[in-house]
Design a protein around this motif. Structure first.
Motif, PDB file in Angstrom:
ATOM      1  N   LEU A   5       0.831  -1.209   0.000  1.00 46.23           N
ATOM      2  CA  LEU A   5       0.000   0.000   0.000  1.00 46.23           C
ATOM      3  C   LEU A   5       0.865   1.259   0.000  1.00 46.23           C
ATOM      4  N   ARG A   6       2.004   1.214   0.710  1.00 47.07           N
ATOM      5  CA  ARG A   6       2.909   2.368   0.701  1.00 47.07           C
ATOM      6  C   ARG A   6       3.480   2.578  -0.702  1.00 47.07           C
ATOM      7  N   GLY A  60      13.468   6.428   3.510  1.00 49.20           N
ATOM      8  CA  GLY A  60      13.613   4.985   3.656  1.00 49.20           C
ATOM      9  C   GLY A  60      12.843   4.429   4.841  1.00 49.20           C
ATOM     10  N   ASP A  61      12.790   5.173   5.952  1.00 46.53           N
ATOM     11  CA  ASP A  61      12.022   4.716   7.120  1.00 46.53           C
ATOM     12  C   ASP A  61      10.548   4.586   6.778  1.00 46.53           C
ATOM     13  N   TRP A  62      10.049   5.539   5.996  1.00 39.53           N
ATOM     14  CA  TRP A  62       8.638   5.469   5.600  1.00 39.53           C
ATOM     15  C   TRP A  62       8.416   4.271   4.676  1.00 39.53           C
ATOM     16  N   LEU A  63       9.311   4.101   3.713  1.00 37.56           N
ATOM     17  CA  LEU A  63       9.155   3.015   2.754  1.00 37.56           C
ATOM     18  C   LEU A  63       9.186   1.653   3.436  1.00 37.56           C
ATOM     19  N   LEU A  64      10.152   1.444   4.327  1.00 37.01           N
ATOM     20  CA  LEU A  64      10.319   0.133   4.952  1.00 37.01           C
ATOM     21  C   LEU A  64       9.337  -0.132   6.084  1.00 37.01           C
ATOM     22  N   GLY A  66       6.888   2.448   7.349  1.00 35.20           N
ATOM     23  CA  GLY A  66       5.733   3.329   7.441  1.00 35.20           C
ATOM     24  C   GLY A  66       5.897   4.415   8.490  1.00 35.20           C
ATOM     25  N   GLU A  67       7.133   4.713   8.861  1.00 35.80           N
ATOM     26  CA  GLU A  67       7.396   5.718   9.890  1.00 35.80           C
ATOM     27  C   GLU A  67       7.866   7.018   9.256  1.00 35.80           C
ATOM     28  N   GLN A  96      -3.722   9.368   7.630  1.00 36.36           N
ATOM     29  CA  GLN A  96      -3.377   8.481   8.739  1.00 36.36           C
ATOM     30  C   GLN A  96      -4.085   8.889  10.021  1.00 36.36           C
ATOM     31  N   LEU A  97      -4.128  10.185  10.290  1.00 34.37           N
ATOM     32  CA  LEU A  97      -4.816  10.658  11.494  1.00 34.37           C
ATOM     33  C   LEU A  97      -6.299  10.318  11.444  1.00 34.37           C
ATOM     34  N   ASN A  98      -6.924  10.499  10.306  1.00 35.47           N
ATOM     35  CA  ASN A  98      -8.345  10.163  10.172  1.00 35.47           C
ATOM     36  C   ASN A  98      -8.582   8.678  10.407  1.00 35.47           C
TER      37      ASN A  98
END
Length: 122
Positions: A5-6, A60-64, A66-67, A96-98
């Motif tokens: 999904l990312r 990269g943190d987001w990709l791997l 989700g952070e 994400q917040l929703n």
């Protein structure tokens, strides 16, 4: 959020087709990327590395995991992300917040129903 999904979100944010994304990774056809996006394959290390090389603005943190933000916030003016990319990051964070608020509301409703059922609340 799963990695497939990312990846779909990244492709959407970049405003390119899946085939163009695959070609940027050195794939002549988009089959492997399509399989990853549909959850039939998990991306291998070399694929993730190719993404980060082809799109150095991607965090990269987001990709791997989700952070963090989808795109890096860079201090160098020549490598700075565009206003459009920042807006996409903000849209993603709001999404994400929703999702989290909806999950919290659902949990709250379930707890309230259980409390009513047990007679703790009228």
């Amino acid at each position: 959020m799963t990695i497939h999904l990312r990846l779909q979100q990244l492709i959407d944010s970049l405003g390119i087709s899946v085939l163009e994304f695959a070609r940027q990774l050195g794939e002549h056809r988009g089959e492997k990327v399509y399989h990853i996006l549909h959850g039939r394959l998990k991306p291998r290390y070399d694929t993730l590395e190719k993404i980060l090389v082809a799109y150095p603005q991607v965090n990269g943190d987001w990709l791997l995991r989700g952070e963090g933000l989808m795109f890096k916030v860079l201090s160098s003016p020549s490598a700075a992300i565009t206003t459009e990319e920042r807006l996409r990051n903000m849209e993603f964070l709001l999404f994400q917040l929703n999702e989290r608020v909806a999950l919290l509301q659902q949990t709250n409703d379930q707890l309230l129903a259980e409390m009513k059922k047990s007679g703790l609340v009228k």
